[in-house]
Design a protein around this motif. Sequence first.
Motif, mmCIF file in Angstrom:
data_model
loop_
_atom_site.group_PDB
_atom_site.id
_atom_site.type_symbol
_atom_site.label_atom_id
_atom_site.label_comp_id
_atom_site.label_asym_id
_atom_site.label_seq_id
_atom_site.Cartn_x
_atom_site.Cartn_y
_atom_site.Cartn_z
ATOM 1 N N HIS B 303 -13.655 31.707 -19.288
ATOM 2 C CA HIS B 303 -13.742 32.049 -20.717
ATOM 3 C C HIS B 303 -12.993 31.078 -21.612
ATOM 4 O O HIS B 303 -13.473 30.730 -22.694
ATOM 5 N N GLU B 304 -11.824 30.605 -21.166
ATOM 6 C CA GLU B 304 -11.052 29.690 -22.030
ATOM 7 C C GLU B 304 -11.808 28.392 -22.249
ATOM 8 O O GLU B 304 -11.891 27.885 -23.379
ATOM 9 N N GLU B 305 -12.375 27.859 -21.185
ATOM 10 C CA GLU B 305 -13.113 26.597 -21.275
ATOM 11 C C GLU B 305 -14.401 26.771 -22.082
ATOM 12 O O GLU B 305 -14.830 25.860 -22.786
ATOM 13 N N ASN B 334 -23.971 38.967 -23.229
ATOM 14 C CA ASN B 334 -22.833 39.832 -23.551
ATOM 15 C C ASN B 334 -21.506 39.186 -23.199
ATOM 16 O O ASN B 334 -20.542 39.294 -23.956
ATOM 17 N N ASP B 335 -21.457 38.505 -22.066
ATOM 18 C CA ASP B 335 -20.213 37.821 -21.689
ATOM 19 C C ASP B 335 -19.896 36.687 -22.666
ATOM 20 O O ASP B 335 -18.759 36.543 -23.111
ATOM 21 N N LEU B 336 -20.914 35.879 -22.997
ATOM 22 C CA LEU B 336 -20.649 34.711 -23.842
ATOM 23 C C LEU B 336 -20.340 35.124 -25.282
ATOM 24 O O LEU B 336 -19.474 34.545 -25.944
ATOM 25 N N ARG B 337 -21.036 36.139 -25.755
ATOM 26 C CA ARG B 337 -20.763 36.612 -27.111
ATOM 27 C C ARG B 337 -19.335 37.163 -27.197
ATOM 28 O O ARG B 337 -18.623 36.931 -28.175
ATOM 29 N N SER B 338 -18.922 37.863 -26.165
ATOM 30 C CA SER B 338 -17.563 38.407 -26.117
ATOM 31 C C SER B 338 -16.533 37.277 -26.066
ATOM 32 O O SER B 338 -15.508 37.320 -26.761
ATOM 33 N N LEU B 340 -16.845 34.344 -27.302
ATOM 34 C CA LEU B 340 -16.802 33.650 -28.593
ATOM 35 C C LEU B 340 -16.136 34.467 -29.698
ATOM 36 O O LEU B 340 -15.897 33.961 -30.798
ATOM 37 N N TYR B 341 -15.814 35.709 -29.416
ATOM 38 C CA TYR B 341 -15.041 36.517 -30.363
ATOM 39 C C TYR B 341 -13.671 35.882 -30.585
ATOM 40 O O TYR B 341 -13.046 36.083 -31.609
ATOM 41 N N GLU B 342 -13.220 35.081 -29.589
ATOM 42 C CA GLU B 342 -11.915 34.419 -29.655
ATOM 43 C C GLU B 342 -11.922 33.184 -30.565
ATOM 44 O O GLU B 342 -10.861 32.665 -30.896
ATOM 45 N N SER B 343 -13.127 32.694 -30.910
ATOM 46 C CA SER B 343 -13.159 31.462 -31.703
ATOM 47 C C SER B 343 -12.920 31.772 -33.184
ATOM 48 O O SER B 343 -13.231 32.869 -33.656
ATOM 49 N N LYS B 344 -12.364 30.797 -33.900
ATOM 50 C CA LYS B 344 -11.989 31.014 -35.307
ATOM 51 C C LYS B 344 -13.222 31.239 -36.171
ATOM 52 O O LYS B 344 -13.303 32.184 -36.928
#
Lengths: 97, 393
Positions: B303-305, B334-338, B340-344
């Motif tokens: 997820h971080e990468e 669902n995994d990728l959208r979740s 990307l919730y971390e991105s500004k």
Amino acid sequence: MTRANLPGWKTMPRGGLLLEPGSAREYQTGDWRTIRPEWHPENCIHCLFCWVFCPDSAVSVKGGKMIGIDYDHCKGCGICAHECPSKPKALTMIPEE
Amino acid sequence: MNKSVALTGNEAVATAMKQIEPDVVAAYPITPQTDIVQYFSTFVADGQVKTEFVTVESEHSAMSATIGASAAGARAMTATSSQGLALMWEVVYIASSFRLPIVMPVVNRALSGPINIHCDHSDSMGARDSGWIQLYSEDAQEAYDNVIQAIRIAEHPDVLLPVMVMQDGFVISHAMQNLEILDDESVKKFVGTYKPDHHLLDVKHPMTVGSLFLPNFYFEAKKQEAEALERAKKVIQEVAKEYAAISGRQYGFFETYRLEDAEVAVIALNSTAGTVRGLVDEYRAKGLRVGALKPRVFRPLPHEELVVALQHLKAIAVMDRAESFSTHGGPLFNDLRSVLYESKERPVVTNYIYGLGGRDLTLDELRRVFDETLEAARAGYYRNRVTHLGVRE
């Protein structure tokens, strides 16, 4: 044992492995008991039916004679008292206090 | 010495298994994985490998026998598809919870019903929460390379988890392709000898496998599994680096294509990724800033990468070859959208469910994905969050 005294994920062997043989002895299944067998030596004929039938090896025997119940492991199933052929019975079940 | 050969995806995987030469293979044939079992049993019958090949009556038994062999201390493998993986179900979770480094090629095929033998990812996506590491392969080359690397990842002392290696049924498994294989010696040297620290045949140190874990202990065992998957990320990268040194082929958590300066990206697993790259070039030639990302490691999720690779984009289309029936898109979406919730500045992320039951994905359908995603990037919102692409109305 309270939860705080049990090993955590960092120290437990991985994958649920039990690396010590014979460790079932340490598992005190006596905690589960709601009724307990009471031994009446005066009625006992030492036939050892209780020892044969006990599913948890919780009947203690020495020199071919019944010497008592291992309450650390007896689950209180009552099979010993049911099988006891003595009249009156040498094993009877009483409620756990 | 690397050798260029023409092999199908199944032949490539069977060749990797021959070169690995595990102690035990227990497997049951199922379309489209059948060739793997057939080729491997031929290698056994012809004396080309010393592997103990266990013929079993079902996949439940195949996985059970593989688990038994692995717990006994053997390097053990199996392979399956679709209903076979479904029939293994309860034991699939046992393999990971016992922390057994089993490697299992999975040839992706739709799950019944209706009964179907062609490619989609519903089989392996159903196993995404089983605690196995999942590696996805675009073609025969990647399937071959992933199977060899999977042995090292699985058996690493920081990991000790089973690994599934996916490839697309028929599209890859039955299509002949040029690829480079390593010589037997290089593979044997790379995978080395499996030396388990605890195993059942070690009679001097008797132990119990599979004892009852009640509420006092079960949670800690699951936490250990989660930590092992976390540690696997570093190991996957280390193994890839070592593998690059002998093969010249570099693998990461995912592969990006013209992504760095892109505004729009399409993300797809396995063989579809090649089609996506072709269209990236087509759109780039028109001056449109599009790119692609192909996940290789789906479990654990890097997820971080992924955030770092994707957060600069304006819009992303995630292609899922599996339905989750959540009514909120497929598993990869669902995994990728979740993530990307971390991105500004969150990109617009939409989902295209496609290719179920082996339905071909046409270039025009994929052009629609690019066009709609470019439109979403311009508008800053999406028209449809989830689209079933290529389905008749």
